[in-house]
Enzyme design. Structure first.
Site, short mmCIF file in Angstrom:
data_model
loop_
_atom_site.label_atom_id
_atom_site.label_comp_id
_atom_site.label_asym_id
_atom_site.label_seq_id
_atom_site.Cartn_x
_atom_site.Cartn_y
_atom_site.Cartn_z
N CYS A 384 109.26 44.74 100.81
CA CYS A 384 108.53 45.31 101.53
C CYS A 384 108.62 45.58 102.94
O CYS A 384 109.42 46.59 103.21
CB CYS A 384 107.16 44.70 101.30
SG CYS A 384 105.47 45.73 101.58
N HIS A 518 106.47 44.17 95.59
CA HIS A 518 106.87 42.59 95.73
C HIS A 518 107.21 41.89 94.33
O HIS A 518 106.28 41.33 93.66
CB HIS A 518 105.40 41.94 96.07
CG HIS A 518 105.13 42.11 97.52
ND1 HIS A 518 105.46 41.23 98.41
CD2 HIS A 518 104.54 43.30 98.16
CE1 HIS A 518 105.15 41.75 99.79
NE2 HIS A 518 104.40 43.02 99.61
N GLU A 520 108.31 39.17 93.68
CA GLU A 520 108.18 37.75 93.49
C GLU A 520 107.04 37.43 92.62
O GLU A 520 106.66 36.42 92.07
CB GLU A 520 107.92 36.92 95.06
CG GLU A 520 106.89 37.44 95.72
CD GLU A 520 107.03 38.77 96.46
OE1 GLU A 520 108.06 39.62 96.36
OE2 GLU A 520 106.53 38.76 97.72
N1 GLN Z 1 103.38 46.09 106.91
C1 GLN Z 1 104.15 46.71 106.06
C2 GLN Z 1 103.15 47.96 105.47
O1 GLN Z 1 102.12 47.86 105.73
C3 GLN Z 1 104.59 46.16 105.01
C4 GLN Z 1 103.68 45.43 104.27
C5 GLN Z 1 104.19 44.29 103.15
O2 GLN Z 1 105.49 43.77 103.91
N2 GLN Z 1 103.62 43.65 102.44
O3 GLN Z 1 103.76 48.79 104.76
#
Ligand code: GLN
Length: 546
Positions: A384, A518, A520
Site C-alpha cells: 500500500c 493488503h 496480509e
Molecule cells: N496513505 C496511503 C493512501 O491513502 C496508503 C494507505 C495505506 O497504506 N493503507 O493511499
C-alpha cells in the site's frame, strides 16, 4: 431444525488477556466438530468504527471483504476459522447510537421517550441476532472489561437475550486472570471472584470461566473458584501462557473447554477430536529448519498490534518454509535522522518490507529503505503506502524525476501518487471529492486485479485474476507507466479497467514486488498467502540454513 446457540464472551480483571484469540480458538474447535459458526464483536467505544483511530489507540484496522473497517480481533476470527467476516460482524456503541438517533430524527419512535433501555438495548439485540439463523453457534465477543461504564448496555442486552432465547440456547464464558503472587507462592483467585461478582451484579451468571494463568491451576484453587463463582469445577478452564497463539485450540481442548460447552448445551462431544491441522502448524513453528530476518520499516513499530495481520502473515510465510522468522521493527524516522546507520540497521536483513501507512512522517526513511533493498538486491515487499513509496523512489532515482512525490505529502509538480477521484465498484462508478468526510470513504474492501501473464507475481499466485482487499485514498498515477517501465519498474497488475496500478515489480532485481492492496489480510496459518510465502522463500535464499 437445529436452533442457533449463542455464546457470549466477556472479559474481567484487566484487558489484553486474549479474549479475541479465545473466541477465535473456541470457534475453531466447534468448527472442527462440524458445527457452522459465526463470530461477532461488540466494541463499547463511541467511534462508529475504528477507521478514524490512530493505530496506537486501537491497533490495526482490519478490513473485511465487503469493505468495513473493523476491530483487529476480526482478523483473528478469519485466521482461525478461514471464514470471511462481514460489516455486520463488528458493531460499536457509536454505530448503535448513531442508528438509533437517525431513527429518532426520522420519526420512527414518534410519541415515545427514547432511552438506553429499551431502545439502545433493542438495537444491540437485533444487531446480535441479525442473519444468524443459518448457524449452529454464534460467538459474540464483548470488548472492554466488565465493570466499565461503557460495557453496561451490552451486558444488559445479553442479560435480556438470555431470557428472550432461553438459558439452554445461550451461554456466557468469562475470561479472567489468576495472578501468581511469588511471596505467597499462590495463584490468587480473588480478582476472578470480584470480576464474576461484577457480572452477577448486572444479572449475568457465567457458565464457563476461562482463567489466564502462568501455570496449572491446583485443584484447591479450582474448587475455590467454582464455589465462590457459582460454576462447576470442570467449568474452570485454564488458559495457560503459551508460546504461540496457534496452540490455543489444542490447549483449550485439552483443558476441556469445548467439552464443557457442548455438555452445557446437551450436545454430543465425541473424543478424540482430530486437531492435526493445528498440530502441524504448531510443529512447524516450534521446530523450524531454517531462520530468516526481515526488517519492517514503518511508523507504528513500537506497538506491535498496529501491524497484527502483517506479523501473522509473515509467520505464515515462515510456516510455508518451516522457517523461524526474526522481525526487526525499524522506526522509519530513525533511518531519516541517522542516514549513516542505514547500512548497519538494514544489512542484517534477508528481506525488507515497507508496510501501509498514512501521512508524511517517516517517508524519507522509508524511501531510503526501498533504495537500500533495490540497490543491494535484498528481497523487497512494499504494501500500500509501501508500494507508493517504492514507485516514487524508482521515479526519483531511476527515471530521473527528482520532484516525484505524492499529493498526500505535499503539493507537487510530479504527482507520481495522487488522490483517487473515482473508481469502479461492482459496475458502479464511485466518485470522491477532496472535501469528503474522512470516515469510511477510502477505496475499501475486495477488488479484482488482473496480473500480467508470465509476471513474477502471476507465477506466485498461479493465476492472472485475483481479488485482494484495499484501504487507500491515493493511487499510483498510471500516466507515468511508460517512463517507469523503461527503467525496469513493470506494472504487472492493474484494476480490470487498466486504470489503477495494483502491482509493480522491478525487473533488474531478484525479488522486488510492491502491491497497492493488503495481502496480509487474507493470509491463513494453514494457507499462507502466496506473496508472503514467496517473499520469505526469496529471503531464505539469502540466509544460511540452521
Ligand atoms: N496513505 C496511503 C493512501 O491513502 C496508503 C494507505 C495505506 O497504506 N493503507 O493511499
Amino acid at each position: 431444525m437445529f436452533m442457533t446457540r449463542f455464546i457470549f464472551i466477556t472479559g474481567g480483571v484487566v484487558s489484553s488477556l486474549g479474549k479475541g484469540i479465545a473466541s477465535a480458538a473456541l470457534a475453531a474447535l466447534l468448527q472442527t466438530r462440524g458445527y457452522k459458526i459465526r463470530l461477532r464483536k461488540l466494541d463499547p467505544y463511541l467511534n462508529v468504527d475504528p477507521g478514524t483511530m490512530n493505530p496506537y489507540q486501537h491497533g490495526e484496522v482490519f478490513i473485511t471483504e465487503d469493505g468495513a473497517e473493523t476491530d483487529l480481533d476480526l482478523g483473528h476470527y478469519e485466521r482461525f476459522t478461514d471464514i470471511n467476516t462481514t460489516r455486520e460482524d463488528n458493531t460499536t456503541t457509536g454505530k448503535i447510537y448513531s442508528d438509533v438517533i437517525n431513527r429518532e430524527r426520522r420519526g420512527d419512535y414518534l410519541g415515545t421517550t427514547v432511552q438506553v433501555i429499551p431502545h439502545i438495548t433493542d438495537a444491540i439485540k437485533s444487531t446480535i441476532l441479525a442473519n444468524t439463523e443459518d448457524f449452529d453457534f454464534v460467538i459474540v465477543e464483548i470488548g472492554g472489561t466488565v465493570g466499565d461504564i461503557e460495557s453496561l448496555p451490552f451486558l444488559e442486552s445479553i442479560r435480556q437475550l438470555r431470557n428472550d432465547l432461553g438459558m439452554d440456547r445461550t451461554l456466557v464464558m468469562h475470561l479472567t486472570l489468576l495472578p501468581w503472587i511469588p511471596s505467597a507462592g499462590e495463584l490468587k483467585t480473588k480478582p476472578t471472584q470480584h470480576s464474576v461478582k461484577e457480572l452477577q451484579n448486572v444479572g449475568i451468571q457465567p457458565q464457563i470461566l476461562l482463567c489466564r494463568c502462568d501455570r496449572p491451576i491446583p485443584s484447591a484453587e479450582r474448587q475455590k473458584i467454582a464455589n465462590f463463582c457459582n460454576v462447576k469445577p470442570e467449568a474452570v478452564i485454564a488458559a495457560q501462557d503459551i508460546d504461540t497463539i496457534y496452540a490455543c485450540p489444542i490447549s483449550y481442548h485439552t483443558e476441556g473447554m469445548d467439552r464443557e460447552i457442548l455438555r452445557y448445551f446437551r450436545l454430543p462431544h465425541v473424543d478424540p477430536l482430530n486437531l492435526s491441522k493445528w498440530q502441524n502448524i504448531v510443529h512447524a513453528l516450534r521446530y523450524p529448519k531454517t531462520e530468516v530476518t526481515i526488517a519492517i520499516v514503518g511508523k507504528y513499530t513500537s506497538l506491535l498490534d498496529s501491524y497484527k495481520s502483517l506479523h501473522e502473515a509473515l509467520l505464515h510465510g515462515g510456516i510455508a518454509h518451516k522457517a523461524k522468522i526474526h522481525l526487526e521493527w525499524i522506526e522509519a524516522e530513525t533511518l531519516e535522522k541517522n542516514p549513516t546507520q542505514i547500512h548497519t540497521l538494514l544489512s542484517c536483513a534477508h528481506g525488507i518490507l515497507v508496510p501501509g501507512g498514512f501521512g508524511e512522517r517517516g517517508i524519507q526513511g522509508k524511501m531510503e529503505a526501498v533504495r537500500f533493498a533495490r540497490e543491494n538486491n535484498i528481497p523487497f515487499l512494499g504494501i500500500c503506502l509501501g508500494m507508493q513509496i517504492a514507485v516514487i523512489e524508482c521515479a526519483r532515482n531511476l527515471a530521473n524525476i527528482p520532484e516525484a512525490s505524492s499529493t498526500e505529502f505535499d503539493q507537487t509538480c510530479e504527482p507520481l501518487v495522487g488522490l483517487m477521484r473515482e473508481w469502479i465498484h461492482e459496475d458502479e462508478r464511485l466518485r470522491r471529492s477532496e472535501n469528503v468526510q474522512l470516515g469510511g470513504t477510502m477505496r475499501l474492501g475486495s477488488y479484482p486485479a488482473v496480473l500480467a501473464e508470465k509476471s513474477r507475481v502471476a507465477k506466485m499466485y498461479g493465476t492472472t485474476t485475483i481479488r485482494e482487499r484495499h484501504r487507500h485514498r491515493y493511487e499510483v498515477n498510471i500516466h507515468y507507466r511508460s517512463q517507469l517501465e523503461k527503467v525496469g519498474l513493470i506494472f504487472s497488475g492493474l484494476s480490470p479497467d487498466g486504470l489503477l496500478p495494483e502491482v509493480v515489480e522491478y525487473a533488474h532485481h531478484p525479488w522486488f514486488i510492491a502491491v497497492q492492496y493488503h495481502p496480509e489480510l487474507k493470509s491463513r496459518p494453514f494457507a499462507p498467502h502466496p506473496l508472503f510465502a514467496g517473499f520469505i522463500g526469496a529471503a531464505l535464499q539469502q540466509a544460511r540454513p540452521l
